[in-house]
Motif scaffolding. Structure first.
Motif, mmCIF file in Angstrom:
data_model
loop_
_atom_site.group_PDB
_atom_site.id
_atom_site.type_symbol
_atom_site.label_atom_id
_atom_site.label_comp_id
_atom_site.label_asym_id
_atom_site.label_seq_id
_atom_site.Cartn_x
_atom_site.Cartn_y
_atom_site.Cartn_z
ATOM 1 N N GLY A 34 22.911 51.304 19.140
ATOM 2 C CA GLY A 34 24.278 50.962 19.529
ATOM 3 C C GLY A 34 24.325 49.569 20.100
ATOM 4 O O GLY A 34 23.300 48.957 20.391
ATOM 5 N N GLN A 35 25.513 49.059 20.214
ATOM 6 C CA GLN A 35 25.670 47.752 20.830
ATOM 7 C C GLN A 35 26.117 47.978 22.263
ATOM 8 O O GLN A 35 27.071 48.713 22.520
ATOM 9 N N ILE A 36 25.420 47.372 23.188
ATOM 10 C CA ILE A 36 25.846 47.470 24.573
ATOM 11 C C ILE A 36 26.102 46.070 25.101
ATOM 12 O O ILE A 36 25.485 45.105 24.669
ATOM 13 N N TYR A 37 27.033 46.012 26.009
ATOM 14 C CA TYR A 37 27.352 44.760 26.683
ATOM 15 C C TYR A 37 26.865 44.905 28.115
ATOM 16 O O TYR A 37 27.190 45.876 28.793
ATOM 17 N N VAL A 38 26.069 43.974 28.564
ATOM 18 C CA VAL A 38 25.586 43.999 29.940
ATOM 19 C C VAL A 38 26.378 42.943 30.706
ATOM 20 O O VAL A 38 26.195 41.749 30.503
ATOM 21 N N PRO A 39 27.284 43.394 31.585
ATOM 22 C CA PRO A 39 28.108 42.428 32.312
ATOM 23 C C PRO A 39 27.285 41.654 33.324
ATOM 24 O O PRO A 39 26.243 42.120 33.786
ATOM 25 N N LYS A 40 27.762 40.464 33.654
ATOM 26 C CA LYS A 40 27.090 39.647 34.656
ATOM 27 C C LYS A 40 27.180 40.282 36.034
ATOM 28 O O LYS A 40 26.336 40.055 36.878
ATOM 29 N N GLY A 41 28.228 41.050 36.270
ATOM 30 C CA GLY A 41 28.380 41.723 37.555
ATOM 31 C C GLY A 41 28.992 40.866 38.640
ATOM 32 O O GLY A 41 28.810 41.135 39.818
ATOM 33 N N ASP A 42 29.720 39.819 38.249
ATOM 34 C CA ASP A 42 30.332 38.957 39.251
ATOM 35 C C ASP A 42 31.247 39.737 40.184
ATOM 36 O O ASP A 42 31.261 39.505 41.394
ATOM 37 N N GLU A 43 32.012 40.664 39.631
ATOM 38 C CA GLU A 43 32.920 41.458 40.459
ATOM 39 C C GLU A 43 32.143 42.376 41.402
ATOM 40 O O GLU A 43 32.593 42.699 42.484
ATOM 41 N N TYR A 44 30.983 42.796 40.964
ATOM 42 C CA TYR A 44 30.171 43.721 41.749
ATOM 43 C C TYR A 44 29.502 43.034 42.930
ATOM 44 O O TYR A 44 29.303 43.619 43.974
ATOM 45 N N GLU A 45 29.178 41.797 42.749
ATOM 46 C CA GLU A 45 28.381 41.095 43.740
ATOM 47 C C GLU A 45 29.202 40.504 44.875
ATOM 48 O O GLU A 45 29.242 39.311 45.081
ATOM 49 N N LEU A 46 29.849 41.357 45.608
ATOM 50 C CA LEU A 46 30.531 40.915 46.811
ATOM 51 C C LEU A 46 29.492 40.707 47.903
ATOM 52 O O LEU A 46 28.444 41.355 47.918
ATOM 53 N N THR A 47 29.798 39.845 48.815
ATOM 54 C CA THR A 47 28.880 39.674 49.934
ATOM 55 C C THR A 47 28.945 40.903 50.825
ATOM 56 O O THR A 47 29.917 41.665 50.795
ATOM 57 N N ALA A 48 27.939 41.097 51.626
ATOM 58 C CA ALA A 48 27.917 42.221 52.562
ATOM 59 C C ALA A 48 29.117 42.143 53.505
ATOM 60 O O ALA A 48 29.734 43.160 53.828
ATOM 61 N N ARG A 49 29.455 40.929 53.896
ATOM 62 C CA ARG A 49 30.600 40.750 54.796
ATOM 63 C C ARG A 49 31.884 41.215 54.128
ATOM 64 O O ARG A 49 32.695 41.930 54.732
ATOM 65 N N ASP A 50 32.081 40.847 52.854
ATOM 66 C CA ASP A 50 33.292 41.238 52.147
ATOM 67 C C ASP A 50 33.366 42.753 51.963
ATOM 68 O O ASP A 50 34.434 43.346 52.086
ATOM 69 N N ARG A 51 32.243 43.388 51.676
ATOM 70 C CA ARG A 51 32.238 44.859 51.555
ATOM 71 C C ARG A 51 32.599 45.504 52.889
ATOM 72 O O ARG A 51 33.336 46.481 52.940
ATOM 73 N N GLU A 52 32.088 44.943 53.971
ATOM 74 C CA GLU A 52 32.398 45.470 55.302
ATOM 75 C C GLU A 52 33.888 45.319 55.604
ATOM 76 O O GLU A 52 34.513 46.230 56.145
ATOM 77 N N ILE A 53 34.451 44.177 55.263
ATOM 78 C CA ILE A 53 35.887 43.956 55.467
ATOM 79 C C ILE A 53 36.686 45.008 54.699
ATOM 80 O O ILE A 53 37.601 45.640 55.252
ATOM 81 N N LEU A 54 36.342 45.217 53.445
ATOM 82 C CA LEU A 54 37.061 46.200 52.631
ATOM 83 C C LEU A 54 36.905 47.612 53.195
ATOM 84 O O LEU A 54 37.858 48.396 53.179
ATOM 85 N N ASP A 55 35.728 47.931 53.685
ATOM 86 C CA ASP A 55 35.501 49.255 54.263
ATOM 87 C C ASP A 55 36.333 49.470 55.527
ATOM 88 O O ASP A 55 36.772 50.582 55.811
ATOM 89 N N ARG A 56 36.539 48.411 56.291
ATOM 90 C CA ARG A 56 37.268 48.526 57.558
ATOM 91 C C ARG A 56 38.778 48.400 57.402
ATOM 92 O O ARG A 56 39.521 48.715 58.324
ATOM 93 N N PHE A 57 39.226 47.947 56.230
ATOM 94 C CA PHE A 57 40.660 47.751 56.032
ATOM 95 C C PHE A 57 41.387 49.090 56.078
ATOM 96 O O PHE A 57 40.989 50.053 55.437
ATOM 97 N N ASN A 58 42.475 49.146 56.866
ATOM 98 C CA ASN A 58 43.220 50.404 57.010
ATOM 99 C C ASN A 58 44.654 50.319 56.495
ATOM 100 O O ASN A 58 45.436 51.235 56.692
ATOM 101 N N GLY A 59 44.999 49.201 55.885
ATOM 102 C CA GLY A 59 46.345 49.044 55.355
ATOM 103 C C GLY A 59 47.251 48.194 56.232
ATOM 104 O O GLY A 59 48.292 47.737 55.792
ATOM 105 N N HIS A 60 46.841 47.987 57.482
ATOM 106 C CA HIS A 60 47.700 47.259 58.418
ATOM 107 C C HIS A 60 46.948 46.213 59.233
ATOM 108 O O HIS A 60 47.548 45.604 60.110
ATOM 109 N N ASN A 61 45.680 46.033 58.982
ATOM 110 C CA ASN A 61 44.893 45.158 59.866
ATOM 111 C C ASN A 61 44.407 43.880 59.192
ATOM 112 O O ASN A 61 43.322 43.388 59.471
ATOM 113 N N HIS A 62 45.212 43.309 58.307
ATOM 114 C CA HIS A 62 44.858 42.056 57.627
ATOM 115 C C HIS A 62 44.498 40.963 58.633
ATOM 116 O O HIS A 62 43.433 40.352 58.538
#
Length: 133
Positions: free
Chosen positions: A70-98
């Protein structure tokens, strides 16, 4: 895999892998095995280069058996590679704390909104099936 690792590895470093690969092994599979081998060599659970070579070959063969033909496409993963800080921000976001998160992490509220937009795009892409063409 980082292209630079493939380009900067001396041929002599690949000898343990070359010893376990057949001379007629397909080039695409050889490249996959090389990528796996180079990364396995850096893992603390792998005791030596020969073990890394055998594991890389076994993993490559598993991929060949499961998805070969089969043909597979291996993405670069740019969207996946968030920094640890950015993942933490997203985890802590509650909808009102921008603004609170922007202050705590010393980023702009615009950065917080961009992170949220990225997450929304990824979630929509994950939930919606691709339309057949």
């Amino acid at each position: 895999m980082s292209t630079s690792l493939l380009l900067t590895t001396a041929p002599a470093e690949l000898l343990p892998l070359e010893h376990v690969l057949d001379a007629e092994y397909p080039s695409a599979l050889r490249e996959i095995a090389t990528c796996l081998y180079l990364h396995l060599r850096t893992q603390p659970v792998v005791s030596d280069d020969t073990q890394a070579a055998h594991i890389a070959l076994a993993l490559t063969e598993g991929l060949r058996r499961e998805i070969g033909g089969g043909q597979i496409y291996v993405p670069k993963g740019d969207e996946y590679e968030l920094t640890a800080r950015d993942r933490e921000i997203l985890d802590r976001f509650n909808g009102h704390n921008h603004e609170q998160l922007a202050r705590e992490y010393d980023v702009t509220t615009r950065h917080i909104y961009r992170l949220l937009q990225r997450r929304i795009r990824e979630e929509v892409k994950r939930r919606q099936a691709a339309l057949p063409l």
